[in-house]
Design an enzyme around this catalytic site. Structure first.
Site, short mmCIF file in Angstrom:
data_model
loop_
_atom_site.label_atom_id
_atom_site.label_comp_id
_atom_site.label_asym_id
_atom_site.label_seq_id
_atom_site.Cartn_x
_atom_site.Cartn_y
_atom_site.Cartn_z
CG ASP A 119 -16.92 -12.45 -4.70
OD1 ASP A 119 -16.14 -11.67 -4.11
OD2 ASP A 119 -18.00 -12.84 -4.20
CB ALA A 120 -11.12 -11.46 -3.97
CE1 TYR A 154 -9.71 6.65 3.31
CE2 TYR A 154 -8.99 5.75 5.40
CZ TYR A 154 -9.10 5.65 4.03
OH TYR A 154 -8.62 4.53 3.40
CB ALA A 206 -10.33 -0.77 -2.91
CE1 TYR A 240 -3.56 8.93 3.25
CE2 TYR A 240 -5.84 9.38 3.86
CZ TYR A 240 -4.57 9.83 3.50
OH TYR A 240 -4.32 11.18 3.42
N GLY A 290 -4.12 0.29 -8.84
CA GLY A 290 -3.65 0.95 -7.62
C GLY A 290 -2.48 0.25 -6.97
CE1 TYR A 291 0.45 3.08 -2.90
CE2 TYR A 291 -1.70 3.45 -1.91
CZ TYR A 291 -0.44 3.90 -2.21
OH TYR A 291 -0.05 5.16 -1.85
N GLY A 330 -6.44 -8.62 -5.11
CA GLY A 330 -6.77 -7.25 -5.50
C GLY A 330 -5.62 -6.67 -6.30
CB SER A 331 -3.32 -8.39 -8.45
OG SER A 331 -4.09 -9.09 -9.42
#
Length: 400
Positions: free
Chosen positions: A111-112, A235, A140, A225, A52-53, A48-49
């Site tokens: 597709d990870a 959340y 995400a 989070y 974002g984070y 997921g690189s």
């Protein structure tokens, strides 16, 4: 073609390749200015690189620690007539800058969640790196295709038990509204855990471990989070929270496994930031606009890059070699500044006072909008948005 922003819902449907490259460059510059991470990792996989984070993690590893990196993501390339996704351009820019400094950089667009992705990564590691000493899990995704059955499972950003109604901001019309979200069904809760919980993280570590490509002392981290009572109904106490709790469960199991060879697994709880993921969550944009203003005033503001650099340098890879400080659930906490009582009290007091008229005065809503559009490469100083730009950007990427 000349590319202008087009916003639909909480997504900008166009992206600017030159702007995305500038964003990546800015994060690299920030990382370099902070200096090298003394005991940083050297061979890093980021699942997921592309934004974002996850993107910031890849940058911290490469430009803060001279690490070889493999990035896994699912993005769309541009064509001669249509822009690709921001994550595609981010990854292309990262690859360009990393290679310019002689750093190993390999990217896989796939597709990870699939078995194929894991096998391809293992093949690459065996061929080029031998083994890896860090795995960052930063996916995400709203949907997961189960690798064995091919069944598509969707997550739900919903509360549990009762309808949730709260003051929110309509980011299209820039006005304050009352947002109402119906509660998730039991099936939706279970599906959200399947998509966004810890199972796939475990499957990645299992595959890498069985293939013998995890170095002794390998660290793995997944991002979460928690927030505060202002966002808890949607959340932490909602369907998404159940998935994040499952991440905690996975971390515990993985930590037991990896600690046998001196490694570790932790969930890192990060602060709220403007990302494509957070903009999709009801109430988050208003909360972020509020908390950002106060944190800026207090000199505590951090974007994705600052936050991740702090996690690498002051938590996971400390100069003194000590283990990171964790909470009672073995989580690494980087939401510590955001959760400071004075900052949260400020938000609690402000929430009922916000109206459409005073939104920009009481909060950093204008800055929120500017940061949101920046995610897609727009609104960046020094870029001529009337200039012709080619949306077709090629780079060294493996397509599965």
């Amino acid at each position: 073609m000349i590319i202008k922003p087009k916003i639909r819902g909480f997504i900008c449907t166009t992206t600017h390749p030159v702007g995305c490259e500038a964003n990546v460059q800015e994060q690299i510059t920030l990382t370099k200015a902070k200096g090298k991470i003394a005991n940083g990792p050297k061979r890093v996989l980021v699942v997921g690189s592309s934004s974002g984070y996850g993107l910031s993690s890849r940058i911290a590893a490469a430009f803060g620690s001279d690490a070889a990196t493999i990035g896994v993501f699912f993005e769309k390339p541009g064509t001669e007539t249509k822009p690709g996704t921001a994550g595609w351009y981010n990854s292309a820019a990262f690859d360009k800058f990393a290679k310019a400094e002689g750093l190993y950089s390999k990217s896989i667009n796939c597709d990870a969640f699939s078995h194929e992705a894991k096998q391809k990564v293992i093949e690459l590691i065996k061929q080029d790196l031998g083994e890896i000493d860090m795995v960052v899990y930063s996916l995400a995704s709203p949907v997961r295709k189960l690798p064995d059955s091919g069944e598509l499972i969707r997550s739900a950003l919903k509360p549990i038990g009762e309808t949730y109604t709260a003051t929110a901001v309509d980011t299209n019309k820039d006005c304050i509204i009352e947002a109402t979200v119906e509660p998730a069904t039991e099936q939706e809760i279970a599906d959200t855990v399947t998509v966004m919980g810890g199972e796939d993280w475990e499957l990645w570590i299992k595959a890498l471990s069985e293939a013998g490509v995890l170095a002794d002392n390998c660290k793995t981290v997944a991002y979460s989070y928690i927030g505060t009572e202002l966002t808890w109904p949607i959340y932490w106490h909602g369907a998404l929270g159940k998935a994040k709790m499952d991440l905690d469960r996975a971390a515990k199991a993985l930590n037991e496994q990896l600690s046998a060879t001196g490694g570790s697994a932790n969930v890192a709880v990060l602060k709220s930031v403007v990302t494509q993921a957070s903009s999709a969550i009801p109430v988050m944009p208003l909360y972020i606009a509020m908390v950002f203003k106060k944190m800026r005033q207090e000199g505590l503001h951090e974007g994705c890059m600052e936050q991740i650099y702090r996690m690498f340098s002051e938590r996971l890879f400390r100069a003194d070699g000590a283990k990171p400080e964790t909470d009672s659930d073995n989580r690494i906490r980087l939401d510590d500044w955001e959760l400071r009582e004075d900052i949260q009290q400020h938000c609690r007091n402000l929430w009922p006072q916000v109206t459409t008229e005073n939104l920009s005065e009481l909060t950093d809503y204008r800055e929120y909008k500017a940061e949101f559009i920046k995610l897609f490469g727009f609104g960046i100083e020094g870029i001529d948005y009337d200039a012709d730009v080619n949306p077709y950007v090629e780079f060294d990427v493996i397509e599965l």
